[in-house]
Design a protein around this motif. Structure first.
Motif, mmCIF file in Angstrom:
data_model
loop_
_atom_site.group_PDB
_atom_site.id
_atom_site.type_symbol
_atom_site.label_atom_id
_atom_site.label_comp_id
_atom_site.label_asym_id
_atom_site.label_seq_id
_atom_site.Cartn_x
_atom_site.Cartn_y
_atom_site.Cartn_z
ATOM 1 N N ILE A 98 42.916 44.158 36.193
ATOM 2 C CA ILE A 98 44.164 43.587 35.670
ATOM 3 C C ILE A 98 44.905 44.620 34.820
ATOM 4 N N LEU A 99 44.171 45.341 33.994
ATOM 5 C CA LEU A 99 44.793 46.356 33.136
ATOM 6 C C LEU A 99 45.427 47.486 33.948
ATOM 7 N N THR A 100 44.837 47.792 35.096
ATOM 8 C CA THR A 100 45.343 48.890 35.925
ATOM 9 C C THR A 100 46.148 48.402 37.127
ATOM 10 N N SER A 101 46.270 47.079 37.266
ATOM 11 C CA SER A 101 47.014 46.453 38.375
ATOM 12 C C SER A 101 46.350 46.658 39.739
ATOM 13 N N PHE A 102 45.027 46.690 39.753
ATOM 14 C CA PHE A 102 44.276 46.819 40.999
ATOM 15 C C PHE A 102 43.446 45.557 41.237
ATOM 16 N N PRO A 103 43.617 44.891 42.379
ATOM 17 C CA PRO A 103 42.782 43.726 42.694
ATOM 18 C C PRO A 103 41.356 44.169 43.004
ATOM 19 N N TYR A 104 40.426 43.633 42.271
ATOM 20 C CA TYR A 104 39.037 44.100 42.305
ATOM 21 C C TYR A 104 38.369 43.947 43.677
ATOM 22 N N ALA A 105 38.389 42.756 44.233
ATOM 23 C CA ALA A 105 37.667 42.505 45.489
ATOM 24 C C ALA A 105 38.270 43.290 46.653
ATOM 25 N N LYS A 106 39.570 43.310 46.727
ATOM 26 C CA LYS A 106 40.256 44.043 47.798
ATOM 27 C C LYS A 106 39.932 45.523 47.729
ATOM 28 N N TRP A 107 40.077 46.107 46.543
ATOM 29 C CA TRP A 107 39.869 47.548 46.417
ATOM 30 C C TRP A 107 38.401 47.912 46.607
ATOM 31 N N ARG A 108 37.514 47.046 46.149
ATOM 32 C CA ARG A 108 36.083 47.316 46.310
ATOM 33 C C ARG A 108 35.720 47.428 47.789
ATOM 34 N N ARG A 109 36.175 46.475 48.579
ATOM 35 C CA ARG A 109 35.839 46.501 50.006
ATOM 36 C C ARG A 109 36.417 47.744 50.684
ATOM 37 N N GLU A 110 37.676 48.029 50.416
ATOM 38 C CA GLU A 110 38.316 49.167 51.064
ATOM 39 C C GLU A 110 37.710 50.490 50.607
ATOM 40 N N ARG A 174 44.682 43.044 53.383
ATOM 41 C CA ARG A 174 44.655 43.376 54.797
ATOM 42 C C ARG A 174 44.482 42.087 55.599
ATOM 43 N N LYS A 175 44.853 42.132 56.870
ATOM 44 C CA LYS A 175 44.785 40.942 57.714
ATOM 45 C C LYS A 175 43.366 40.399 57.858
ATOM 46 N N ASP A 176 42.375 41.295 57.794
ATOM 47 C CA ASP A 176 40.992 40.860 57.997
ATOM 48 C C ASP A 176 40.300 40.434 56.700
ATOM 49 N N ALA A 177 41.067 40.334 55.617
ATOM 50 C CA ALA A 177 40.477 39.941 54.332
ATOM 51 C C ALA A 177 39.993 38.497 54.379
ATOM 52 N N LYS A 178 38.847 38.260 53.753
ATOM 53 C CA LYS A 178 38.298 36.908 53.710
ATOM 54 C C LYS A 178 38.912 36.116 52.559
ATOM 55 N N LYS A 179 38.649 34.826 52.553
ATOM 56 C CA LYS A 179 39.273 33.908 51.601
ATOM 57 C C LYS A 179 39.022 34.312 50.148
ATOM 58 N N LYS A 180 37.785 34.673 49.835
ATOM 59 C CA LYS A 180 37.434 35.031 48.459
ATOM 60 C C LYS A 180 38.208 36.262 47.998
ATOM 61 N N GLU A 181 38.336 37.235 48.889
ATOM 62 C CA GLU A 181 39.076 38.453 48.556
ATOM 63 C C GLU A 181 40.556 38.146 48.353
ATOM 64 N N ARG A 182 41.107 37.303 49.211
ATOM 65 C CA ARG A 182 42.518 36.931 49.089
ATOM 66 C C ARG A 182 42.767 36.217 47.758
ATOM 67 N N PHE A 183 41.873 35.305 47.417
ATOM 68 C CA PHE A 183 42.019 34.565 46.158
ATOM 69 C C PHE A 183 41.996 35.522 44.972
ATOM 70 N N ASN A 184 41.099 36.507 45.021
ATOM 71 C CA ASN A 184 40.998 37.475 43.927
ATOM 72 C C ASN A 184 42.287 38.278 43.780
ATOM 73 N N THR A 185 42.891 38.640 44.902
ATOM 74 C CA THR A 185 44.158 39.375 44.855
ATOM 75 C C THR A 185 45.265 38.494 44.281
ATOM 76 N N TYR A 186 45.320 37.228 44.730
ATOM 77 C CA TYR A 186 46.333 36.307 44.204
ATOM 78 C C TYR A 186 46.148 36.123 42.697
ATOM 79 N N PHE A 187 44.893 35.969 42.291
ATOM 80 C CA PHE A 187 44.587 35.783 40.866
ATOM 81 C C PHE A 187 45.059 36.988 40.054
#
Length: 341
Positions: A98-110, A174-187
């Protein structure tokens, strides 16, 4: 009797293994000497925004360094190396995200995909900077070559790149992101938006642009530069999948960016990138010790601030010569192919 490559690889990993451990005290101290100064400089920046904008800009510039250092903590959390507890890594990872504006789950997977495919010419495209081989470039139309040249232009990559990274790339899955990852990005997006909105209400949009805008732009440019320079140097390692080797990609395809001590501290030792790619579970505060204790790691390509500037010229990878080349070299030595395409 000399060791085989497999034995050398096994020994190398064994020698680095003792450093792949987190130490809670060190991690907590790093959070304190990173996040608190970041908040202080941000606070000072907003305090002086209406009376002395230049002091605000100065504070924002200093804060950008601490954003980079905060990102290193975030980065370690994505690898599960900052704390022993997965829950602690996830909590701190989301906070620093949040402090760096990076979604944790999305960036972790990539980013984990980047580690698993770094230097593999058949598996590019996720978590890395787009790079074409000479043949791929020459096969493009003139229009597509123009856009690739534009993308690799330093003013675009390090000037517009931070804006694209923060405002676009980090905001969508990304299009192949799962629900949990999408929620984390939205959050993450919602929390960041609420923080920015609150700051605008409290200090005005000009102050936010002056403080947060400058901070995130500089930090983004520095982050892209570090990521770029760690894999883009003349004799960096790249191979097609059948010949690709994880350890070679780590040690030969990741540089040792030798920085002055202050910059090494602010960038969380990420200059020891060859160590990090070989053993991602080594926390940032043990990377230097691992490098100094394991002689083979000291043979990694070493670059300095001065020599790293040369890498800006490298735009394409030549799989036959096994090195990066410039656009000028392509035009000079691949004229026949250019005409044919």
């Amino acid at each position: 009797m000399s060791m085989t490559n497999a034995e050398k690889t096994k020994k190398l990993r064994k020698d680095v293994a003792p450093f792949a451990k987190s130490e809670t005290k060190k991690s907590v101290i790093q959070m304190i000497n990173t996040i608190i100064p970041l908040l202080i400089f941000w606070g000072m920046g907003y305090t002086f925004a209406s009376t002395n904008p230049w002091i605000s800009v100065f504070c924002a510039v200093i804060a950008s360094g601490f954003v980079v250092r905060t990102f290193i903590i975030f980065h370690d959390c994505t690898h599960g190396s900052f704390f022993k507890s997965k829950k602690a890594n996830d909590w701190v990872g989301n906070l620093t995200g949040i402090l760096t504006s990076f979604p944790y789950a999305k960036w972790r997977r990539e980013h984990l995909i980047h580690h698993a495919t770094s230097g593999n010419l058949d598996k590019r495209g996720i978590g890395d900077i787009d790079m074409l081989t000479t043949d791929e470039y020459l096969a493009l139309s003139k229009t597509k070559r123009f856009f690739y040249r534009l993308y690799r232009n330093p003013f675009v990559m390090f000037g517009l790149g931070p804006l694209y990274l923060v405002l676009v790339l980090n905001r969508f899955n990304r299009k192949d992101a799962k629900k949990k990852e999408r929620f984390n990005t939205y959050f993450t997006n919602i929390v960041v938006a609420l923080i920015i909105t609150a700051l605008i209400i409290a200090f005005g949009w000009k102050a936010v642009l002056l403080v947060h805008g400058v901070t995130m732009f500089i930090a983004g440019a520095l982050g892209i530069w570090l990521f770029y320079i760690q894999h883009t140097y003349e004799d960096s390692y790249f191979e097609y999948d059948p010949e690709w080797d994880y350890v070679k990609a780590a040690v030969e395809g990741s540089s040792f960016y030798k920085l002055p001590k202050m910059l090494q501290w602010i960038t969380g030792n990420i200059g020891y990138h060859h160590v990090h790619h070989l053993a991602p579970r080594v926390p940032n505060y043990y990377l230097e010790a691992a490098h100094n204790s394991v002689p083979p790691l000291q043979k990694a390509t070493t670059i300095t601030i001065k020599t790293s500037l040369e890498s800006v010229r490298y735009k394409l990878y030549d799989p036959e010569k096994k090195k990066f080349v410039t656009f000028k070299e392509v035009e000079k030595f691949y004229v026949g192919k250019v005409v044919e395409s």
